[in-house]
Scaffold this active site. Sequence first.
Site, PDB file in Angstrom:
ATOM      1  CD  GLU A 158      -2.899  -1.212   2.327  1.00  0.00           C
ATOM      2  OE1 GLU A 158      -2.467  -0.827   3.424  1.00  0.00           O
ATOM      3  OE2 GLU A 158      -4.044  -1.632   2.147  1.00  0.00           O
ATOM      4  CD  GLU A 231      -4.520  -6.084   2.606  1.00  0.00           C
ATOM      5  OE1 GLU A 231      -5.326  -5.331   3.201  1.00  0.00           O
ATOM      6  OE2 GLU A 231      -3.283  -6.068   2.808  1.00  0.00           O
TER       7      GLU A 231
END
Length: 886
Positions: A158, A231
């Site tokens: 991320e 995710e």
Amino acid sequence: MPSLTYDDSSFAIDGKRIWLVSGSIHYFRTPAALWRDRLLKAKRAGLNCISTYLAWNFHEAVEGKWDFSGDRDIAEYVRLADELGLYVILRPGPYICAEWDFGGLPSWLTTKTGIAYRTSNAAFMHYFDKYFRQVLPRLAEFQVTRGGNIVLIQNENEYLSTTMPDRLNYLEFISQLFRRSGFDIPIVTCNSCTEPALRESIECVNSWSQAIQQLKRVHHRQHRAPLLVTEFWPGWFDSWSQAHQNRDARETARRALEILGCGAQCNYYMFHGGTNFGFWGSRHAESDNSYQTTSYDFDAPLAEGGGFSEKYYLTRLVNLTANHMGAFLAAAMMDEQAATIHDGTAVLSTSSSAGRWAVVTNNGRDEFPSARVSLPSGRELTVSLEVLGATLVPISVRLAPAIVLDYSNLTPLGLFADKLLVLHGPAGWRGEFSINGREHKQIVPAGHDHVLISDALSVLVINSATAMRTWPVGEHLVLGPDFVGETIEQMTPAPDRACTVMTLDGKVVSSKPLPAAGSHSRPPQLGRWSRISVCTEPADASLEWQKLDRPKDVDRLGIPHGYVWYRCEFNESKARKRKLFLSDCEDRATLYLNHQLIGTWGRGDGAVRQPIAASVRKGANVLVALVDNLGRLNYGTRLGEPKGLWGEVYDCKPLPIKKVKLKEQTDFSRRLIPRHLAHLAGELEAGPVRQADVVVPLTSVQPIHISFSDLPGHVVILCNERVAGFFVNHGRNYGDVTLGPELRKGKNVLKIMLWGDVSEKTLAQLHFNVLHECVTEGGRWAFRPWTMPREQGPIIGKDSPAWYSTTFKYSASHEPLFLHLIGARKGQVFLNGHDAGRFWTIGPQQHYYLPECWLKEENELMIFEESGRIPAGSQLSFRPRGPYRD
């Protein structure tokens, strides 16, 4: 050696397409003795892949001392997954977030001069290069390209710093280290499509409710790569004192099916959350009082103790379909609408030369329990949305060279051994399907019944409740039990459910009612709690302390986790009242002055970050602090914050501030932005931003401490035109800063710039204190590690931390055991010498997992309680569905 390639639809090994149905299970949150159990339960849930981060600090807690044994044997974890037929997605960082202490970075990095985390800073790259040299060669041999099971490797995690000048240098260096270590499998990222993109990588999606929109965005951005959700969040993490986070099981399954309808492979984060044993829980960046609970249950399908939730069974319906129809899904890609919807619902479509798929969804609007759809052929079907809120409709799917599944209004659970197609729907539903132009109509049977129809292949029709408990095991299907282990003999019965075992051509091997599950085992009873000892550090001058030239943070003391004792002897010229202020102390410090408890400095329930009243005496005084490191930030711009006590203790007084007005600021200057926050320039310039000017006249220069919490946006503090503090908001902003070198005698101008929805009332959240005298200046500092209790130690001590123990007997049970602490307030739990984690009775967690692999016939339970309270009334209980689900 095998080759691993990909196109815009899926991955392929030696040209054979694979479809990943994945779930995250972190090896570092589960004892190694339980790895096989958790991995098998994931496989039985329909998964064919496991994703895990690698936590650098779990392997190098002390610089240069590596540990890859026992619970840290990541190679064994990957090997076990391979043995069970599971692929692995490897996410080695170096930064991982994961709600893990310091985002997986080792805390000793904070002692390195000039280091900058998550950048191409030379010091940072030097150290994570050494980390990769240790861990990656151990795992390279497990790649699918070498006959193993590691299928993908992720670069960083991320990474959203879009305009960081050295962004690509950093990310490309990580990829280079992967390749240098022998990794030739595809590299994936999950950077929210931020630019510039990492070359030769596949961008993926992390999401819950926005997965469809994000997948379409990624599909538009990279046409030659498959879609993957790295995710998909079926739940969320918990923080002490905050509400428990959970997500509806049925909605979770519906959203997972919608992801499938986009032609995307999916990884549940988390599929099994596990536990933050010891002191591994982290701090969240969202607010000043957001710390990770010991439980990392995550409201995941597989509960913290390894038990099955409703979400486990509902998501199995999606997982089994994705897995056992994967050969056909893998060739398809996102396409225009494959069917026309006549109701207030929506459709997601994929197509390939082998057929089309349509996911019909009610988008969470349960007033639509069914939908009418028109197929390209003009055929109209009514499909049920009752079970999940969505369903998968096959359209002209070629199952074999001579077999085409024309359509079905029942959901395919899977095609097994290329000869048994299993369809399911609500009991009593009028099923319709067609194979090779031959139409079949069949009412879905109720209860334990099933219907076998012979056509070009065998078709098994069952109801969805039975489908949730249908288990492919080797060459058999087992219908009915709650779980089946490694063989069909290892069944966990479901209450009042029959069990049917059949071969994969539909022949029934056995069919008999299973005995109703017996009543739950009675949990063990705790013996009487006894106080082992109290901590004498607040009062015992004879203890051995290690001298310090000045107060230092815990990492410079070599105590990276948990508690540490600090002690300072200082002199006072007279007895007086003081207002003690610990501006350089995190996270909590229980303070004792001259053997007496005076309060708790810090964050969280029962603590304050405001002056603490104290009465000092003339002559020698002793201040003792038990400092608790509640966990380092796992994310955000303040990574690497110090812990412990690293500055002097002051006497302070409030700084009176006259009423200040906010004014709109229209000429915000980019020069105020630190280099590492340059990616925020556009957001900061867009505003709105308001400024409060505070004039502080000083007759003598004394440090001024400014603190704030619960502000809605970014905050910048300038003192005499110098940037003193730049605080990025990640939820509800907080921060503090001590002004010193910026101040001057006479007039000082503070400019406080506030972003977001603020008013003059917001300024009440800012607190100003003058640190007018250093109480501990010239004092003699020392520290002492927090240790396990001494045998035959003292047991009397008012307000002192204390150790308690009890015993209990345990007989092996298939249900996980949890401890509910009553009477105690905050501390640490130990089971037979294993650190089971922090407890804190402020919630939301009230039950603490005691892993069965740590249990024996005779057990000792020991707790450290910060305030000395006895845990009388505490209980043990079996909680198969985890700490929050009864």
